[in-house]
Design a protein around this motif. Structure first.
Motif, PDB file in Angstrom:
ATOM      1  N   ALA A  74       0.822  -1.213   0.000  1.00  0.00           N
ATOM      2  CA  ALA A  74       0.000   0.000   0.000  1.00  0.00           C
ATOM      3  C   ALA A  74       0.853   1.258   0.000  1.00  0.00           C
ATOM      4  O   ALA A  74       1.966   1.290   0.531  1.00  0.00           O
ATOM      5  CB  ALA A  74      -0.921   0.005   1.213  1.00  0.00           C
ATOM      6  N   THR A  75       0.320   2.302  -0.589  1.00  0.00           N
ATOM      7  CA  THR A  75       0.911   3.640  -0.531  1.00  0.00           C
ATOM      8  C   THR A  75       0.321   4.380   0.666  1.00  0.00           C
ATOM      9  O   THR A  75      -0.705   3.962   1.224  1.00  0.00           O
ATOM     10  CB  THR A  75       0.605   4.424  -1.803  1.00  0.00           C
ATOM     11  N   PRO A  76       0.932   5.501   1.077  1.00  0.00           N
ATOM     12  CA  PRO A  76       0.330   6.285   2.157  1.00  0.00           C
ATOM     13  C   PRO A  76      -1.116   6.682   1.853  1.00  0.00           C
ATOM     14  O   PRO A  76      -1.985   6.599   2.728  1.00  0.00           O
ATOM     15  CB  PRO A  76       1.239   7.514   2.256  1.00  0.00           C
ATOM     16  N   ALA A  77      -1.368   7.095   0.619  1.00  0.00           N
ATOM     17  CA  ALA A  77      -2.729   7.491   0.253  1.00  0.00           C
ATOM     18  C   ALA A  77      -3.695   6.313   0.368  1.00  0.00           C
ATOM     19  O   ALA A  77      -4.844   6.482   0.817  1.00  0.00           O
ATOM     20  CB  ALA A  77      -2.747   8.053  -1.165  1.00  0.00           C
ATOM     21  N   GLU A  78      -3.260   5.140  -0.030  1.00  0.00           N
ATOM     22  CA  GLU A  78      -4.121   3.960   0.066  1.00  0.00           C
ATOM     23  C   GLU A  78      -4.380   3.580   1.518  1.00  0.00           C
ATOM     24  O   GLU A  78      -5.492   3.159   1.875  1.00  0.00           O
ATOM     25  CB  GLU A  78      -3.484   2.797  -0.691  1.00  0.00           C
ATOM     26  N   MET A  79      -3.381   3.737   2.378  1.00  0.00           N
ATOM     27  CA  MET A  79      -3.593   3.456   3.793  1.00  0.00           C
ATOM     28  C   MET A  79      -4.616   4.409   4.398  1.00  0.00           C
ATOM     29  O   MET A  79      -5.477   4.016   5.192  1.00  0.00           O
ATOM     30  CB  MET A  79      -2.265   3.556   4.559  1.00  0.00           C
ATOM     31  N   ILE A  80      -4.530   5.679   4.007  1.00  0.00           N
ATOM     32  CA  ILE A  80      -5.511   6.653   4.490  1.00  0.00           C
ATOM     33  C   ILE A  80      -6.888   6.320   3.950  1.00  0.00           C
ATOM     34  O   ILE A  80      -7.891   6.364   4.672  1.00  0.00           O
ATOM     35  CB  ILE A  80      -5.091   8.079   4.085  1.00  0.00           C
ATOM     36  N   GLU A  81      -6.961   5.953   2.696  1.00  0.00           N
ATOM     37  CA  GLU A  81      -8.242   5.663   2.052  1.00  0.00           C
ATOM     38  C   GLU A  81      -8.917   4.453   2.689  1.00  0.00           C
ATOM     39  O   GLU A  81     -10.150   4.443   2.865  1.00  0.00           O
ATOM     40  CB  GLU A  81      -8.027   5.408   0.556  1.00  0.00           C
ATOM     41  N   MET A  82      -8.157   3.434   3.056  1.00  0.00           N
ATOM     42  CA  MET A  82      -8.771   2.247   3.656  1.00  0.00           C
ATOM     43  C   MET A  82      -9.122   2.460   5.132  1.00  0.00           C
ATOM     44  O   MET A  82      -9.723   1.598   5.764  1.00  0.00           O
ATOM     45  CB  MET A  82      -7.861   1.025   3.497  1.00  0.00           C
ATOM     46  N   ALA A  83      -8.786   3.652   5.662  1.00  0.00           N
ATOM     47  CA  ALA A  83      -9.133   4.017   7.051  1.00  0.00           C
ATOM     48  C   ALA A  83      -8.712   2.923   8.019  1.00  0.00           C
ATOM     49  O   ALA A  83      -9.456   2.565   8.933  1.00  0.00           O
ATOM     50  CB  ALA A  83     -10.625   4.301   7.162  1.00  0.00           C
ATOM     51  N   PHE A  84      -7.504   2.433   7.833  1.00  0.00           N
ATOM     52  CA  PHE A  84      -7.036   1.311   8.638  1.00  0.00           C
ATOM     53  C   PHE A  84      -7.006   1.649  10.128  1.00  0.00           C
ATOM     54  O   PHE A  84      -7.560   0.931  10.961  1.00  0.00           O
ATOM     55  CB  PHE A  84      -5.641   0.897   8.147  1.00  0.00           C
TER      56      PHE A  84
END
Length: 258
Positions: A74-84
Motif C-alpha cells: 500500500a501507498t500512504p494514500a491507500e492506507m488513508i483511504e482504507m481508514a485502517f
C-alpha cells in the motif's frame, strides 16, 4: 460458507462477549474483522440490557497482529483511504466499559487493541509486544502512545525499538494488565469481572470511565475540573437518588440506568 469473523455471546446478565474468529490466521486483524468487531461493540453500546463488554480471541492468540497482506504494497494514500487506523479509533467512542480477555499472542495491532480497552485480564500464556520495527514500520494504532502512558518511557522504548515482549507476569508487574489467571480460567475471570461491573450504577460507570480516560489525556487541572463536573452532573440521575437512598436504608440498590 465462511464462518463469521466475530462470534457474539451473552455469557452472563448485563455482559456482552465478542470473540475474534480467524483462528487459522491467529486472529490477524484485517478490515472485515475490525469492522465486524467495532460494529458489534457499537450495537452492544446501544443495547440497554448490556452494561459491560468483553473482547477475546482463542487460547492460542488474542490477535497476533494486523493482517500484513492487506498493507504490504500500500501507498500512504491507500492506507488513508482504507481508514485502517480509524477502525481502532472507533473503540474510543464506546461509552460502556470494555474488558480484553487475552490469551496467547497479543502482538502489534493485537496489543494495541488490548491497550485500547478499559481493563485487561490475561491468561498465564499471554504475550504482549509491538514488533512492527521488524517490518520497517512503527506501531500506528496507539502502541507508542498508550504503552508509554501505561508502562513508562524506558520499557516502551525497548518494546518498540527492540521487539521486547512481555510475559503475562511481566505485564501485570508493569501495570499493563489487571490480573493474570490460569489459561483454563482467563475467560471466566473476565466474564466475572464484567458481571461485577455490570452490577454497578450504569450511568456512573460510564462517567467514571470517561473521567479516568480524561486523566490520561489532559493536564491535572483540566482533569480535576472534568471530574468535578461529572460528579455534580450525576446528581441529576435517578440512580444517584436510588443509590444514596439504598445506602441510608441499608438495602441493595436497584439501578435503572437513568
Amino acid at each position: 460458507m465462511d464462518e463469521p469473523v466475530v462470534l457474539v455471546e451473552r455469557p452472563a446478565a448485563g455482559v456482552g462477549l465478542v470473540r475474534l474468529n480467524r483462528p487459522r490466521a491467529l486472529n490477524a486483524l484485517n478490515g472485515p474483522l475490525m469492522d465486524g468487531l467495532m460494529d458489534t461493540l457499537a450495537e452492544m453500546d446501544r443495547d440497554s440490557a448490556i452494561r459491560c463488554m468483553v473482547i477475546t480471541g482463542s487460547d492460542r492468540a488474542f490477535a497476533a497482529g494486523a493482517d500484513i497482506s492487506e498493507m504490504a504494497q500500500a501507498t500512504p494514500a491507500e492506507m488513508i483511504e482504507m481508514a485502517f487506523i480509524a477502525r481502532w479509533e472507533r473503540l474510543r467512542a464506546i461509552r460502556k466499559p470494555v474488558i480484553a480477555a487475552v490469551s496467547g499472542f497479543a502482538l502489534g495491532g493485537g496489543c494495541e487493541l488490548a491497550l485500547a480497552c478499559d481493563l485487561i485480564v490475561a491468561s498465564e500464556s499471554a504475550v504482549f509486544g509491538q514488533p512492527e520495527i521488524n517490518l520497517g514500520v512503527i506501531p500506528g494504532a496507539g502502541g507508542t502512545q498508550r504503552l508509554a502512558r501505561t508502562v513508562g518511557k524506558a520499557l516502551t522504548m525497548e518494546m518498540v525499538l527492540n521487539d521486547r515482549r512481555l510475559t503475562a507476569v511481566e505485564a501485570e508487574r508493569f501495570g499493563l494488565v489487571n490480573r493474570v489467571v490460569p489459561t483454563a480460567d482467563y475467560l471466566d475471570a473476565a466474564v466475572t469481572l464484567a458481571s461485577q461491573i455490570a452490577a454497578r450504577a450504569p450511568v456512573a460507570a460510564q462517567a467514571a470511565k470517561d473521567a479516568v480516560n480524561v486523566a490520561l489525556e489532559t493536564p491535572l487541572a483540566v482533569g480535576l475540573a472534568y471530574e468535578r463536573n461529572q460528579f455534580y452532573a450525576l446528581f441529576s440521575t435517578e440512580d444517584q437518588k436510588e443509590g444514596m437512598a439504598a445506602f441510608l436504608e441499608k438495602r441493595a440498590p436497584s439501578w435503572q440506568g437513568k
